[in-house]
Scaffold this active site. Structure first.
Site, mmCIF file in Angstrom:
data_model
loop_
_atom_site.group_PDB
_atom_site.id
_atom_site.type_symbol
_atom_site.label_atom_id
_atom_site.label_comp_id
_atom_site.label_asym_id
_atom_site.label_seq_id
_atom_site.Cartn_x
_atom_site.Cartn_y
_atom_site.Cartn_z
ATOM 1 N N LYS A 103 0.835 -1.197 0.000
ATOM 2 C CA LYS A 103 0.000 0.000 0.000
ATOM 3 C C LYS A 103 0.872 1.251 0.000
ATOM 4 C CE LYS A 103 -3.798 -0.488 2.431
ATOM 5 N NZ LYS A 103 -4.388 -0.751 3.766
ATOM 6 N N ARG A 155 -3.514 3.148 8.486
ATOM 7 C CA ARG A 155 -3.790 1.971 7.657
ATOM 8 C C ARG A 155 -2.620 1.003 7.703
ATOM 9 N NH1 ARG A 155 -4.711 4.601 1.854
ATOM 10 N NH2 ARG A 155 -6.024 2.764 1.568
ATOM 11 N N GLY A 182 -6.323 -10.525 6.721
ATOM 12 C CA GLY A 182 -6.422 -10.939 8.121
ATOM 13 C C GLY A 182 -5.968 -9.880 9.107
ATOM 14 N N MET A 232 -5.208 -5.709 10.578
ATOM 15 C CA MET A 232 -5.996 -4.728 11.305
ATOM 16 C C MET A 232 -6.939 -3.930 10.414
ATOM 17 S SD MET A 232 -4.614 -1.626 13.560
ATOM 18 C CE MET A 232 -5.060 -0.412 12.349
ATOM 19 N N ARG A 280 -3.380 -1.470 -6.516
ATOM 20 C CA ARG A 280 -2.514 -2.652 -6.412
ATOM 21 C C ARG A 280 -2.893 -3.591 -7.533
ATOM 22 N NH1 ARG A 280 -5.422 -5.133 -1.032
ATOM 23 N NH2 ARG A 280 -7.505 -5.043 -1.884
ATOM 24 N N HIS A 288 -15.607 -9.129 1.409
ATOM 25 C CA HIS A 288 -14.602 -10.064 1.907
ATOM 26 C C HIS A 288 -14.760 -11.453 1.283
ATOM 27 C CE1 HIS A 288 -12.958 -12.966 4.864
ATOM 28 N NE2 HIS A 288 -11.972 -12.097 4.900
ATOM 29 N N ARG A 325 9.196 -48.345 -11.074
ATOM 30 C CA ARG A 325 9.796 -48.738 -9.807
ATOM 31 C C ARG A 325 9.421 -50.174 -9.476
ATOM 32 N NH1 ARG A 325 7.757 -45.604 -4.563
ATOM 33 N NH2 ARG A 325 5.901 -46.853 -4.952
ATOM 34 N N GLU A 352 15.983 -41.889 -1.301
ATOM 35 C CA GLU A 352 14.910 -41.547 -0.357
ATOM 36 C C GLU A 352 15.262 -41.940 1.067
ATOM 37 O OE1 GLU A 352 11.346 -43.717 -1.340
ATOM 38 O OE2 GLU A 352 12.496 -45.381 -2.167
ATOM 39 N N SER A 375 16.367 -40.716 -8.757
ATOM 40 C CA SER A 375 15.111 -39.991 -8.622
ATOM 41 C C SER A 375 14.899 -39.788 -7.130
ATOM 42 C CB SER A 375 13.962 -40.792 -9.224
ATOM 43 O OG SER A 375 12.751 -40.111 -8.987
ATOM 44 N N GLY A 400 13.119 -39.460 -3.933
ATOM 45 C CA GLY A 400 11.811 -39.777 -3.364
ATOM 46 C C GLY A 400 11.655 -38.914 -2.127
ATOM 47 N N THR A 401 11.198 -37.669 -2.349
ATOM 48 C CA THR A 401 11.241 -36.709 -1.244
ATOM 49 C C THR A 401 10.175 -36.968 -0.180
ATOM 50 O OG1 THR A 401 10.012 -35.233 -2.696
ATOM 51 C CG2 THR A 401 12.382 -34.858 -2.496
ATOM 52 N N ASP A 439 9.504 -40.060 1.282
ATOM 53 C CA ASP A 439 10.203 -40.880 2.275
ATOM 54 C C ASP A 439 11.417 -40.152 2.835
ATOM 55 O OD1 ASP A 439 9.232 -43.443 3.122
ATOM 56 O OD2 ASP A 439 9.207 -44.002 1.003
ATOM 57 N N CYS A 474 10.420 -37.492 -7.712
ATOM 58 C CA CYS A 474 9.108 -38.082 -7.949
ATOM 59 C C CYS A 474 8.236 -38.001 -6.708
ATOM 60 C CB CYS A 474 9.251 -39.529 -8.412
ATOM 61 S SG CYS A 474 10.073 -40.581 -7.220
ATOM 62 N N TYR A 533 14.608 -33.047 -14.333
ATOM 63 C CA TYR A 533 13.147 -33.010 -14.478
ATOM 64 C C TYR A 533 12.474 -33.084 -13.116
ATOM 65 C CZ TYR A 533 13.112 -38.017 -13.497
ATOM 66 O OH TYR A 533 13.261 -39.228 -12.890
#
Ligand code: ADP
Ligand code: MG
Ligand code: MG
Length: 918
Positions: free
Chosen positions: A43, A113, A122, A124, A357, A475, A652, A786, A805, A807-808, A810, A872, A892
């Protein structure tokens, strides 16, 4: 008119060191500009920018976000430096305006403001008319010759200040207002005359005195200090924190405070206030869009108490101001090269701009606007790629009603179409109930008179949001659009009784739990449940609708093709079945990053064979069962290869613990007991045998148990069968003139020797098959990383792996030691206390898990520079995680088919950002 932008990030850095905390704007010149958003908030930065452009902006100053951070660092105290700078800027404001705090000739009145870097509903509420007290109210009366207006402004100020700063409930003031109205025999606020308002003011002051034990503060500077501190405080209120959590906004950036000279939209019929957009934020259509109220102040337009008028009508009421507003907002859109959401006030036919804005919009509008702006040559294709939030694309895939089913029900009522999408759910009347019911697996429709920021958690889980009052910028409308949540607002025919939890529409009465549906694109509301069906885009991808017939698909495709031009990483999908793979391909996936073979085991008639394999107590029986599974798996792989048209497919080998394929122990025990009790004997022996095996397979911690590569090592015949199925499918497709690129992936490897063991099996069988079929198929053998040990010893493992690859899922589980299935029990508490900002299973924990990923990548490539690396896990479809993978140099990302469009766009944005940094 707009000056050339100064150097980008430089200014913020310079001011951070200079110790300047308060920035002036006014009289055609501002100390800040739009590049200072970090410091001045959105603002404040835009007020400065508009001031510099010579637009009619009431003068004022912005207390920076750095001052807010300092406030918290010093234990919730405003530093004397900030206070002194504020006093200096206040003097300057007095000079510029010719008005001063407490003056009886010309009292300075200001608004206070809040304004953070990211717009946050959320936070004031704004305080207006600050500077009024028992004396200056008389001065305002004298200056404007309008006693009623002066009193009304004062009572509004006490009410706002009392509520926001002194934290006295709004209803306590409402109560007094009602009492005075009642005593005077009137029903509407405007019917109260000066005398009556004088009494309201006295009553309000008494409320303050009894509730705080102190009189209402009369000194304007004290009023200002208290309000400023309240803004800083509001940064940490629960609503603001909840909002930040949902939108992933950091907790430590703080908010700025804007102090600005008041202008009045409530001096009479030649004044007014309004809000608007330069384009339709729901549909993206190029039309001047907004609402206004005559003789009104501040939030009256969005509060939903009076129903505002469409902005087009302003042209007849005040043609000059309307024309000027159109000119200014068109200029603003050109300058910012994006749709603007603006706020204005007209005081005695004089127009003032109070805010601008970039406008929040639905996903649908985002795509329409971005492609239109390119067509209008306002932005270039890469800018269009940058300006669309990737999540917008997933909104476009949201369901719609089947028109035939929808037509069957009569329209019960109509509201304003605030946010598109089909919604059907069971009515609930409070946000808390919405959350409770949706936890119980129900689809809910949140119905409210109007929504408030406190409702945000309920809005988040609801299928749709329906309100009785409020306009297109209320709102509910704004938040609904931003969440991509279907919303219909201002459905005036709804009569909601919160007490009895009922909703009346005409003669019909609905209870909590009754079904209600609406179309957020048309605003039609109907009683009853209506099935939803795939979006237009999905219909095109499914082949049900011709691409040419869908305008939105054309734009969607256009945007993504621009994204593809700048993207570096490949996009793959996680898909287990041919039909999923086809959808993924349709969405633009060029490869499968994870095909979970065990999902095929659950297909019809298959689970029995799988159980046979598991129950076998010798290798011969096990091989017999595996022989039956082989053709089934082969056909699936064949379909997946075919659907990918020659793009690589990572398959796999079996991963989950075997007990997942067997019935639950408790269920079996109950069944056996029942059979024994009723004397049933058919199949009893088999059941007992099954139970014995289930008990044998029982593990204390299956996620850390006999699964992944450990299964392949103990039962190599499973790996053999799967390799054979994969390679036979590839050979068969090749023989038919197709192309298959199999990448066989071993899960859960933490030690080079595990991979070596399994790779030997895979290579032996693959070569056998190739020889049998006499065709050439290039295949790779790699592993999932992983297990933390896999990442740490990646240089070793890379000796045997053609690809990694990550395995995020695990890897996150094992790095944090958080069970992915149990984190729900404490994640909320962690987030409330600020221990975690986001669910690490949804958005990658860059500093912990990410370190392991980076290390694994670096070590792997140190051994094998051409090592192919991808992800993956669930994170492959998460935009902020995608940025991290881009930075880390992945080849990738792979995600669920429906996230593919999101990933394409996010990967393009990540590439643009990384590129811009070199
Ligand atoms: P929000 O962030 O919730 O939009 P704002 O700070 O923009 O809150 O204030 C809400 C409204 O209050 C504005 O749209 C405007 O109508 C009114 N307002 C704020 N400052 C002033 C002012 N200086 N003069 C007149 N009206 C004001
Ligand atoms: Mg505003
Ligand atoms: Mg895993």
């Amino acid at each position: 008119m707009f000056k050339k932008q100064r150097g980008k990030a430089g200014n913020a850095g310079r001011y951070a060191k200079s110790g300047k905390f308060v920035f002036f704007f006014g009289r055609g010149k501002a100390e800040g500009d739009r590049t200072l958003r970090d410091l001045l908030g959105g603002k404040g930065a835009n007020l400065a920018e508009m001031t510099n452009a010579g637009l009619p902006v009431p003068p004022g100053f912005t207390i920076s976000t750095a001052a807010c951070r300092l406030y918290y660092e010093e234990g919730r105290k405003v530093s004397s430096k900030v206070d002194a700078q504020m006093a200096d800027q206040l003097r300057k404001l007095e000079k510029v305006t010719g008005a001063s705090f407490g003056s009886m000739k010309n009292p300075l009145l200001v608004s206070v403001r809040s304004g953070a870097k990211f717009s946050m509903p959320g936070m004031m509420d704004t305080i207006l008319n600050l500077g009024l007290n028992d004396d200056t109210v008389e001065a305002l009366k004298a200056r404007t010759s309008n006693g009623r207006f002066a009193r009304d402004s004062y009572r509004r100020f006490i009410q706002m200040f009392g509520n926001v700063v002194l934290e006295i409930g709004k209803e306590e003031f409402e109560h007094e207002l009602e009492a005075v109205k009642h005593a005077r025999g009137v029903t509407e606020d405007p019917q109260l005359d000066e005398e009556a308002l004088r009494e309201v003011v006295e009553r309000y002051k008494r409320v303050v005195a009894t509730r705080t034990g102190k009189p209402f503060p009369q000194d304007p500077l004290t009023q200002l200090r208290l309000s400023r501190d309240a803004v800083f405080r509001s940064w940490q209120n629960p609503r603001a924190r909840e909002y930040r959590r949902i939108y992933g906004i950091p907790d430590d950036i703080g908010t700025a405070v804007n102090v600005q000279m008041m202008v009045f939209g409530n001096t009479g019929d030649r004044s007014g206030t309004g809000v608007g957009f330069t384009r339709n934020p729901a549909t993206g259509a190029k039309e001047f869009y907004g609402e206004f109220l005559i003789n009104a102040q501040g939030e009256d337009v969005v509060a939903g108490i009076r129903t505002p008028r469409p902005i087009a009508e302003l042209e007849t009421v005040m043609p000059k101001a309307f024309k000027q507003l159109r000119q200014i907002t068109t200029r603003l859109e050109k300058h910012y090269r994006d749709v603007q959401d603006f706020e204005f006030t007209i005081e005695d036919e004089q127009l003032y701009m109070l805010q601008t804005r970039s406008g929040k919009r639905t996903g649908y509008a985002a795509v329409v606007i971005a492609t239109d702006l390119v067509a209008e040559r306002l932005v270039k294709p890469v800018d269009a790629v940058k300006m669309v939030d990737p999540e917008a694309l997933s909104q476009l895939l949201a369901p719609i009603f089947d028109p035939k089913d929808w037509q069957k029900l009569p329209v019960a009522t109509r509201g304003l179409p605030a946010s598109p999408g089909a919604a059907s759910g069971q009515v609930v009347f409070t946000a808390d109930h919405a959350v409770e019911w949706s936890r119980a697996g129900k689809r809910v429709m949140l119905v409210r008179k109007e929504t408030v920021p406190d409702d945000i958690h309920g809005m988040f889980v609801a299928q749709g949001i329906l309100t009785a009052t409020g306009g297109m910028t209320s709102h509910a409308a704004v938040v609904g659009r931003q969440m991509g949540k279907p919303s219909v607002v201002g459905a005036g025919a709804l009569r909601i009784d919160d007490r009895t939890k009922t909703l009346a529409i005409g003669d019909h009465r609905l209870k909590e739990g009754d079904w209600l549906s609406f179309d957020g694109l048309t605003g039609e509301v109907k009683m009853g449940q209506v099935a939803t069906r795939p979006s237009e885009i999905l219909q095109v991808v499914n082949g049900e609708l011709k691409a040419k017939k869908s305008d939105i698909f054309g734009r969607f495709n256009q945007l993504l093709s621009w994204a593809d031009k700048v993207r570096r990483m490949g996009i793959r999908a996680n898909a287990d079945q041919p039909d999923q793979a086809e959808i993924a391909y349709g969405f633009g996936a060029r490869g499968i990053g994870l095909c979970r073979t065990e999902h095929m085991f659950f297909g019809e008639g298959r689970i029995a064979i799988v159980q046979e394999m598991i129950l076998a107590d010798n290798e011969t029986d096990r091989r017999a069962a595996l022989d039956k599974l082989l053709p089934l798996q082969r056909d699936d792989f064949y379909g997946v290869f075919k659907a990918m048209h020659g793009s690589p497919v990572t398959i796999r080998t079996i991963d989950p613990p075997l007990h997942e394929f067997l019935p639950k122990r408790e269920d079996l025990m109950v069944e056996i007991a029942r059979m024994e009790a009723t004397g049933g004997t058919v199949g009893l022996d088999e059941k007992r045998k099954l139970l014995a095996r289930v008990e044998q397979l029982h593990e204390f911690n299956p996620m850390l148990g006999h699964r992944g590569v450990r299964l392949g090592i103990t039962y190599p015949e499973i790996t053999e069968m799967q390799t054979r199925a994969i390679m036979e499918a590839a050979c068969q497709l090749t023989k038919k003139g197709g192309k298959a690129v199999p990448e066989i992936m071993i899960p859960l490897v933490g030690d080079l020797r595990e991979l070596r063991d399994q790779k030997a099996v895979v290579v032996r069988v693959a070569e056998e098959v190739l020889k049998e079929y006499k065709v050439k198929v290039k295949y790779l053998v790699g592993t999932m990383i992983e297990v933390p040990r896999g990442a740490v010893t990646a240089d070793e493992i890379a000796k045997e792996a053609d690809f990694f690859s990550f395995g995020t899922n695990d890897l996150t589980q094992l790095t944090y030691g958080f069970s992915r299935d149990d984190i729900g029990k404490f994640l909320g508490a962690y987030q409330d206390r600020g221990i975690l900002e986001r669910d690490p299973f949804a958005s990658l924990d860059v500093s912990g898990v990410g370190e392991l990923v980076a290390m694994g990548t670096q070590k792997g490539r140190a051994t094998r520079p051409d090592l192919k690396i991808g992800v993956c896990g669930e994170h492959g479809g998460d935009p902020s995680s995608i940025h991290f993978f881009e930075k880390t140099g992945f080849d990738y990302v792979s995600c669920s088919p429906y996230r593919v469009p999101v990933a394409r766009l996010a990967a393009a944005q990540a590439a643009l950002q990384e590129h811009a940094l070199d």
